[in-house]
Enzyme design. Structure first.
Site, PDB file in Angstrom:
ATOM      1  N   ARG A 229       0.684  -1.283  -0.458  1.00  0.00           N
ATOM      2  CA  ARG A 229      -0.204  -0.257   0.000  1.00  0.00           C
ATOM      3  C   ARG A 229       0.719   1.668  -0.171  1.00  0.00           C
ATOM      4  O   ARG A 229       1.085   1.980   1.091  1.00  0.00           O
ATOM      5  CB  ARG A 229      -0.702   0.070   1.523  1.00  0.00           C
ATOM      6  CG  ARG A 229      -1.647  -0.811   1.253  1.00  0.00           C
ATOM      7  CD  ARG A 229      -2.650  -1.528   2.389  1.00  0.00           C
ATOM      8  NE  ARG A 229      -3.508  -1.970   1.994  1.00  0.00           N
ATOM      9  CZ  ARG A 229      -4.433  -3.527   1.943  1.00  0.00           C
ATOM     10  NH1 ARG A 229      -3.027  -4.030   1.788  1.00  0.00           N
ATOM     11  NH2 ARG A 229      -5.607  -4.181   1.156  1.00  0.00           N
TER      12      ARG A 229
ATOM     13  N   HIS B 253      -9.478   2.138   1.096  1.00  0.00           N
ATOM     14  CA  HIS B 253      -9.998   1.676  -0.372  1.00  0.00           C
ATOM     15  C   HIS B 253     -11.573   2.186  -0.513  1.00  0.00           C
ATOM     16  O   HIS B 253     -12.638   1.217  -0.209  1.00  0.00           O
ATOM     17  CB  HIS B 253      -9.157   0.726  -1.224  1.00  0.00           C
ATOM     18  CG  HIS B 253      -8.088   0.540  -1.254  1.00  0.00           C
ATOM     19  ND1 HIS B 253      -7.154   0.085  -0.181  1.00  0.00           N
ATOM     20  CD2 HIS B 253      -6.684   0.679  -1.995  1.00  0.00           C
ATOM     21  CE1 HIS B 253      -6.179   0.095  -0.088  1.00  0.00           C
ATOM     22  NE2 HIS B 253      -5.606   0.859  -1.166  1.00  0.00           N
TER      23      HIS B 253
ATOM     24  N   ASN C 253      -9.161   7.328  -3.978  1.00  0.00           N
ATOM     25  CA  ASN C 253      -9.646   6.285  -4.251  1.00  0.00           C
ATOM     26  C   ASN C 253      -9.811   5.694  -2.725  1.00  0.00           C
ATOM     27  O   ASN C 253      -9.548   4.982  -2.875  1.00  0.00           O
ATOM     28  CB  ASN C 253      -8.943   5.162  -5.161  1.00  0.00           C
ATOM     29  CG  ASN C 253     -10.186   3.581  -4.812  1.00  0.00           C
ATOM     30  OD1 ASN C 253     -11.092   3.330  -5.570  1.00  0.00           O
ATOM     31  ND2 ASN C 253      -9.360   3.003  -4.219  1.00  0.00           N
TER      32      ASN C 253
ATOM     33  N   ASN D 283     -13.719  -0.868   7.917  1.00  0.00           N
ATOM     34  CA  ASN D 283     -13.001  -1.124   7.721  1.00  0.00           C
ATOM     35  C   ASN D 283     -12.783  -2.224   7.133  1.00  0.00           C
ATOM     36  O   ASN D 283     -12.362  -3.251   6.427  1.00  0.00           O
ATOM     37  CB  ASN D 283     -11.785   0.292   7.217  1.00  0.00           C
ATOM     38  CG  ASN D 283     -10.842  -0.589   6.434  1.00  0.00           C
ATOM     39  OD1 ASN D 283     -10.995  -0.261   5.156  1.00  0.00           O
ATOM     40  ND2 ASN D 283      -9.698  -0.461   5.592  1.00  0.00           N
TER      41      ASN D 283
ATOM     42  N   GLU E 205     -16.596  -6.706   1.057  1.00  0.00           N
ATOM     43  CA  GLU E 205     -15.812  -6.725  -0.421  1.00  0.00           C
ATOM     44  C   GLU E 205     -15.326  -8.514  -0.412  1.00  0.00           C
ATOM     45  O   GLU E 205     -15.319  -8.780  -1.668  1.00  0.00           O
ATOM     46  CB  GLU E 205     -14.744  -5.899  -0.145  1.00  0.00           C
ATOM     47  CG  GLU E 205     -15.226  -4.227   0.111  1.00  0.00           C
ATOM     48  CD  GLU E 205     -13.829  -3.296   0.505  1.00  0.00           C
ATOM     49  OE1 GLU E 205     -14.238  -2.426   0.162  1.00  0.00           O
ATOM     50  OE2 GLU E 205     -12.984  -4.127   1.222  1.00  0.00           O
TER      51      GLU E 205
END
Length: 255
Positions: free
Chosen positions: A72, A104, A125, A134, A142
């Site tokens: 990252r 993200h 983003n 998250n 996700e």
């Protein structure tokens, strides 16, 4: 020479349209007015006032996921003026003060097997996303999208922030910005014209162990709360059950 120029322009237009169609299968969202950015793995619209994208659209497939471990390396988006986005140092002290991660909007893990994975680390983003959200229910949703993509289906996603209450301000920057109070994610599959959709809204205040399945909403609810038309060319848009009901992909997403 003029013919060569025309041909080159036409090819560039076709390539640009292909990217647009790939990321925004049913038309990119309308209702926002910021800078529009197209990339091979996602399309977004940046908001110069909030400093974050109002929406991001992308397509997850079995070929884009399950790549090697990626880092990252946070970077300012190179095609957005510095006054209209954030830089890495703007996040200094955010985790300690607000309990946020650099979250993200397009997940890096969903594109780790592409050559364009590093563009997910552009700060256009990224938003300050509560660590519990998250790393908890948002991350699990996700992952559910990637599980669905492993079945061989192309999964189209539109995601973005909501601004319904004050969450806080970044302590490391003097730039005007607005941190989201929550996020939406609309997920669609299209099997030879048979379209299914599920949408979710989650607040920044959610607990890490919250069940993302409990936060499914209708597409209409997402549009009402964001002011966006999130998939304006979706078959049966605003007349059929796709947008007005929940449960389209509930089972497929592990709920």
């Amino acid at each position: 020479m003029n013919l060569l120029r025309v041909t080159a322009t036409l090819l560039l237009f076709i390539a640009s349209f292909a990217i647009y169609a790939q990321n925004c299968a049913y038309g990119c969202p309308t209702g926002a007015s910021g800078q529009f950015i197209e990339r091979p793995i996602y399309t977004l619209q940046n908001n110069a006032n909030t400093k974050f994208a109002d929406w991001v659209a992308y397509r997850v497939t079995s070929q884009t996921i399950d790549g090697p471990s990626r880092n990252r390396n946070w970077r300012q988006d190179p095609i957005i003026h510095a006054s209209q986005t954030l830089i890495p140092s703007d996040y200094n002290g955010a985790h300690a003060t607000l309990g946020t991660d650099r979250g993200h909007q397009v997940p890096l893990a969903s594109f780790s097997n592409t050559e364009h994975w590093a563009t997910t680390n552009y700060l256009s983003n990224v938003t300050p996303q509560a660590a519990n959200l998250n790393q908890g229910p948002w991350a699990r949703l996700e992952n559910a999208v990637r599980v669905l993509a492993r079945t061989g289906q192309d999964v189209y996603v539109v995601t973005g922030p909501l601004y319904e209450w004050h969450f806080g301000t970044l302590p490391g920057t003097s730039k005007q910005h607005t941190i989201p109070s929550g996020y939406f994610k609309a997920i669609v599959t299209d099997n030879n014209g048979w379209v299914e959709m599920s949408a979710f809204i989650m607040e920044q205040s959610l607990a890490r162990n919250a069940d993302y399945c409990s936060y499914e909403v209708t597409g209409f609810n997402v549009e009402y709360r964001t002011g966006l038309n999130i998939m304006p060319n979706l078959p049966g848009y605003k007349v059929g059950p796709i947008f007005g009901q929940t449960g389209g992909l509930t089972k497929e997403l592990g709920c």
